[in-house]
Scaffold this active site. Structure first.
Site, short mmCIF file in Angstrom:
data_model
loop_
_atom_site.label_atom_id
_atom_site.label_comp_id
_atom_site.label_asym_id
_atom_site.label_seq_id
_atom_site.Cartn_x
_atom_site.Cartn_y
_atom_site.Cartn_z
N VAL A 57 36.43 70.72 106.84
CA VAL A 57 37.83 70.60 106.44
C VAL A 57 37.88 70.65 104.92
O VAL A 57 37.14 69.93 104.26
CB VAL A 57 38.41 69.26 106.95
CG1 VAL A 57 39.86 69.08 106.52
CG2 VAL A 57 38.28 69.15 108.46
N CYS A 58 38.71 71.50 104.37
CA CYS A 58 38.80 71.63 102.91
C CYS A 58 39.26 70.31 102.31
O CYS A 58 40.33 69.79 102.65
CB CYS A 58 39.77 72.74 102.53
SG CYS A 58 40.04 72.81 100.74
N ILE A 59 38.45 69.78 101.41
CA ILE A 59 38.73 68.43 100.89
C ILE A 59 40.00 68.40 100.03
O ILE A 59 40.80 67.47 100.14
CB ILE A 59 37.50 67.85 100.14
CG1 ILE A 59 37.74 66.38 99.79
CG2 ILE A 59 37.14 68.68 98.92
CD1 ILE A 59 36.48 65.63 99.38
N PHE A 108 38.67 74.66 108.21
CA PHE A 108 40.09 74.29 108.32
C PHE A 108 40.66 74.16 106.91
O PHE A 108 40.22 73.32 106.13
CB PHE A 108 40.23 72.98 109.10
CG PHE A 108 39.86 73.13 110.55
CD1 PHE A 108 38.54 73.26 110.93
CD2 PHE A 108 40.84 73.19 111.52
CE1 PHE A 108 38.20 73.44 112.26
CE2 PHE A 108 40.51 73.36 112.85
CZ PHE A 108 39.19 73.49 113.23
N ALA A 158 42.98 68.65 102.28
CA ALA A 158 43.12 67.44 103.09
C ALA A 158 43.67 66.27 102.26
O ALA A 158 44.60 65.59 102.68
CB ALA A 158 41.77 67.07 103.71
#
Lengths: 130, 99
Positions: free
Chosen positions: A76-78, A38, A81
């Site tokens: 999830v791409c940090i 994501f 995010a």
């Protein structure tokens, strides 16, 4: 066949729903999903704080159920995010934010995970835009 | 190496559709989803372009998006459902999404 699926769009975009239906169909057809990634606005799909109108699809909830049920690797791409305020407990503590809105079954990690997924999979299928 | 090109933007809003058609390889395929299925409106300019694609290029469209927009697939357009979408991704060696 091994699939890696990358999603770029917010939960209210039709492409987020399309990605979920595709992922469900891939597993139902006997294929494997090596990773869901994501990125960009798609990080909102992993938020447990979204409250969509009751007569609309709750896509973040549906994704959560799907990932949990099939025990998928959902990253999830940090960076994407953090800049959008999608934080787990650890990041909320680190940056002094009052609450976290991302928990299991999601992992916050780097873009390298997308690259690795593309190497592991036979097909990378990206969903984004409308 | 044949590629499946995945489009979801309307062909009337930007130049993705035209750019995609210009870049198609001999045995590539198009899968129209979302607003991209508006390219199949009979008589429109994008529809004319689709009709003129070389024989080797297959054209698919997601059935739920056709139904949602009241577009009946005609001629060379093959409707697919989600299992069909998955199967196309297996059939073509690469999937290129025009995000």
């Amino acid at each position: 066949m091994k699939f890696a699926i990358a999603l770029f769009s917010a939960p209210h975009a039709p492409s987020s729903r399309r990605a979920l239906r595709f992922a469900e169909a891939a597993l139902a057809s006997g294929h494997e999903i090596v990773r869901l990634f994501f990125y960009q606005d798609a990080v909102h799909n992993a938020s447990n704080a979204a409250v969509p109108p009751q007569d609309e699809l709750n896509l973040p909830a549906e994704w959560g159920v799907f990932v949990r049920h099939h025990r998928l690797d959902a990253v999830v791409c940090i960076a994407a995010a953090l800049r959008r305020g999608v934080l787990n407990e650890e990041e909320a503590r680190r940056y002094g934010r009052p609450s976290a809105n991302l928990g299991e079954p999601w992992d916050l990690s780097g873009l390298g995970q997308l690259h690795e997924a593309a190497q592991m999979a036979d097909r990378l299928v990206c969903f984004g835009g409308p | 190496m044949a590629t499946l090109h995945l489009l979801s933007h309307s062909p009337f809003g930007d130049s993705r559709f035209a750019s995609c058609l210009a870049l198609l390889g001999r045995n590539d395929a198009l899968l129209l989803t979302g607003d991209a299925v508006h390219a199949l409106r009979a008589g429109s300019t994008p529809w004319e372009s689709v009709q003129q694609l070389p024989e080797g290029i297959a054209v698919f469209a997601l059935d739920e998006d056709l139904a949602a927009r009241g577009i009946a697939p005609s001629g060379r357009v093959q409707p697919v459902n989600y299992p069909g979408f998955v199967e196309l991704c297996c059939r073509y060696e690469k999937v290129n999404s025009w995000l």
